[in-house]
Design a protein around this motif. Structure first.
Motif, PDB file in Angstrom:
ATOM      1  N   GLY A   1      42.173  37.129  32.890  1.00  0.00           N
ATOM      2  CA  GLY A   1      41.799  38.201  33.808  1.00  0.00           C
ATOM      3  C   GLY A   1      40.542  38.915  33.366  1.00  0.00           C
ATOM      4  O   GLY A   1      39.674  39.246  34.188  1.00  0.00           O
ATOM      5  N   ALA A   2      40.412  39.151  32.065  1.00  0.00           N
ATOM      6  CA  ALA A   2      39.211  39.809  31.545  1.00  0.00           C
ATOM      7  C   ALA A   2      37.981  38.911  31.664  1.00  0.00           C
ATOM      8  O   ALA A   2      36.862  39.409  31.828  1.00  0.00           O
ATOM      9  N   LEU A   3      38.173  37.596  31.589  1.00  0.00           N
ATOM     10  CA  LEU A   3      37.044  36.678  31.747  1.00  0.00           C
ATOM     11  C   LEU A   3      36.537  36.639  33.184  1.00  0.00           C
ATOM     12  O   LEU A   3      35.330  36.546  33.422  1.00  0.00           O
ATOM     13  N   LEU A   4      37.450  36.726  34.135  1.00  0.00           N
ATOM     14  CA  LEU A   4      37.097  36.502  35.533  1.00  0.00           C
ATOM     15  C   LEU A   4      36.920  37.766  36.342  1.00  0.00           C
ATOM     16  O   LEU A   4      36.313  37.725  37.424  1.00  0.00           O
ATOM     17  N   ALA A   5      37.425  38.888  35.871  1.00  0.00           N
ATOM     18  CA  ALA A   5      37.359  40.115  36.677  1.00  0.00           C
ATOM     19  C   ALA A   5      35.951  40.686  36.808  1.00  0.00           C
ATOM     20  O   ALA A   5      35.578  41.156  37.890  1.00  0.00           O
ATOM     21  N   PRO A   6      35.121  40.700  35.766  1.00  0.00           N
ATOM     22  CA  PRO A   6      33.793  41.321  35.910  1.00  0.00           C
ATOM     23  C   PRO A   6      32.849  40.506  36.779  1.00  0.00           C
ATOM     24  O   PRO A   6      32.830  39.274  36.706  1.00  0.00           O
ATOM     25  N   THR A   7      32.100  41.196  37.612  1.00  0.00           N
ATOM     26  CA  THR A   7      31.051  40.533  38.388  1.00  0.00           C
ATOM     27  C   THR A   7      29.846  40.279  37.491  1.00  0.00           C
ATOM     28  O   THR A   7      29.704  40.879  36.432  1.00  0.00           O
TER      29      THR A   7
ATOM     30  N   CYS B   1      25.204  48.369  40.278  1.00  0.00           N
ATOM     31  CA  CYS B   1      25.707  49.305  39.266  1.00  0.00           C
ATOM     32  C   CYS B   1      27.066  48.844  38.730  1.00  0.00           C
ATOM     33  O   CYS B   1      27.340  48.957  37.535  1.00  0.00           O
ATOM     34  N   GLU B   2      27.904  48.316  39.617  1.00  0.00           N
ATOM     35  CA  GLU B   2      29.194  47.782  39.170  1.00  0.00           C
ATOM     36  C   GLU B   2      28.985  46.643  38.178  1.00  0.00           C
ATOM     37  O   GLU B   2      29.622  46.599  37.113  1.00  0.00           O
ATOM     38  N   ALA B   3      28.077  45.710  38.511  1.00  0.00           N
ATOM     39  CA  ALA B   3      27.824  44.582  37.614  1.00  0.00           C
ATOM     40  C   ALA B   3      27.260  45.049  36.277  1.00  0.00           C
ATOM     41  O   ALA B   3      27.540  44.448  35.231  1.00  0.00           O
ATOM     42  N   GLY B   4      26.481  46.136  36.296  1.00  0.00           N
ATOM     43  CA  GLY B   4      25.929  46.654  35.053  1.00  0.00           C
ATOM     44  C   GLY B   4      26.974  47.289  34.158  1.00  0.00           C
ATOM     45  O   GLY B   4      26.942  47.136  32.935  1.00  0.00           O
TER      46      GLY B   4
END
Length: 425
Positions: free
Chosen positions: A126-132, A157-160
């Motif tokens: 989940g931690a590998l795939l959750a961030p954009t 901003c979310e991706a950052g």
């Protein structure tokens, strides 16, 4: 492939991208799809000119993806609009933290219930795939420093930020697998990695960015003819902030993004003050205004950083295509990817933005455009290099690569048509 063949391949791709930049930009899909297709054709699924073993190359690939993400995060930070306000930043903060946690929980639940994976492996995946991803999501992020589009700002901003907010969950997954010390009842994880890792990163990045902006402003005001190399100053700030972050045991990715934001915000604030003081003394012509505001590091280094982003995207996506084998066609890989894109991402975004000052259309588009890419690949390499068992590592490699490949294809082909159709200024 021999070394000379690699140089020829990368050189031809860069020349083609440079010569036909405008036609490629007008295509109804992203350039990452072209790089991925070339990698698939030349890789094990096609002509088998080369094959890339991700598990064997994990140490090298961790460094390459780390550098790519750092440059992309800094570029995203210096394109953030001015000034920073809680109302404007509220939505991306919700996405980077609340939606992140919800996505990790949903993916972990799916992995445990459907794929029969242990809880630690589910949380880690989940931690590998959750961030954009900040590298491959350039088509849905701010295009330049003055861009004020609310959707692009929110996604950029979310991706950052979520490249820093994902790290505590990576460590939680490793801890549940017995590869990291979480402390009694998880207090070490909460106090050090969740709280200090986040707040310390914001403080270090913010202070370093503000300090460089003030030094540059004072130097250029006192010595107008002094030559300052903005590209090297930008790269130097990335390296110093990231090094300080690692030394202080905070999340360096988040610190670099905050440094870019603070650099841009401080430079614009100082420029406004200088112009205001000069205007009080006498009326200013456009030339006078240019004289009162020295060149900024953020503007001077942005173009160079974008070129580095394109180079890293080309190289890493090409290698990604060469790593695809028939193992990725296992139903488990595609089940995870489809669950993420059709259930976990939309549900977490829509829940996180409840009560926020965002329009329903913006929420729906943000729920769909959660591009996964180089960031997920970095977290995977980080976990492998921190003692992940080989069998589990290969399992997570297949699940992660399938998700990234599917994201490149479906998001890359839908970004232009959907934004043109539903998000016209």
């Amino acid at each position: 492939m021999a070394n000379y063949q690699w140089f020829l391949l990368l050189g031809c791709l860069m020349l083609a991208r440079g010569l036909w930049g405008t036609p490629i930009a007008r295509l109804p899909f992203t350039s990452a799809i072209i790089y991925l297709a070339i990698g698939l054709v030349l890789g094990p699924l096609g002509l088998h000119f080369f094959a890339f073993d991700i598990f064997a190359a994990a140490p090298l690939l961790e460094v390459l993806t780390e550098v790519a993400v750092l440059i992309s995060l800094f570029s995203a930070g210096i394109k953030m609009p001015v000034p920073v306000t809680l109302r404007r930043w509220g939505a991306p903060i919700r996405l980077a933290w609340l939606a992140m946690a919800l996505s990790v929980g949903l993916i972990a639940l799916f992995c445990c219930a459907v794929l029969d994976m242990p809880l630690g492996a589910g949380v880690l995946l989940g931690a590998l795939l959750a961030p954009t991803d900040p590298v491959l999501a350039s088509d849905v992020q701010l295009r330049h420093a003055g861009d004020s589009d609310p959707l692009r700002f929110t996604l950029g901003c979310e991706a950052g930020m979520n490249d820093g907010s994902a790290f505590p969950f990576v460590m939680l997954g490793l801890g549940l697998l017995g590869l990291h010390d979480l402390g009694p009842w998880g207090w070490h994880w909460i106090a050090v990695e969740l709280v200090w890792g986040t707040l310390g990163a914001v403080a270090i990045g913010g202070l370093c960015g503000m300090a460089l902006a003030r030094v540059n402003f004072a130097l250029r005001r006192s010595r107008p003819g002094h030559e300052v190399l903005d590209d090297l100053m930008g790269l130097g700030l990335i390296a110093v902030v990231y090094g300080l972050g690692l030394a202080a045991h905070v999340w360096g990715f988040l610190a670099v993004f905050c440094a870019g934001v603070a650099l841009r915000q401080t430079e614009q604030t100082l420029a406004r003050r200088a112009t205001s003081r000069a205007a009080q003394e006498r009326p200013l012509t456009p030339d006078d205004r240019a004289d009162t505001t020295p060149p900024t590091v953020s503007d001077g280094s942005l173009l160079f950083k974008e070129h580095l982003e394109r180079l890293s995207e080309l190289t890493l996506v090409l290698l990604l295509g060469g790593a695809v084998t028939t193992l990725l066609f296992d139903w488990r890989s595609w089940a995870v990817a489809l669950f993420l894109f059709l259930v976990a991402r939309p549900a977490s975004v829509l829940l996180a933005l409840v009560g926020s000052p965002t329009t329903p259309r913006m929420r729906v588009i943000a729920a769909w455009f959660g591009v996964r890419g180089i960031g997920s690949l970095y977290y995977l390499m980080y976990a492998i290099n921190h003692g992940l068992p080989e069998a589990l590592a290969h399992d997570l490699i297949n699940l992660t690569l399938a998700t990234i490949v599917l994201s490149i294809v479906i998001h890359g082909t839908s970004v232009t048509p959907l934004l043109d159709r539903f998000w016209r200024k």
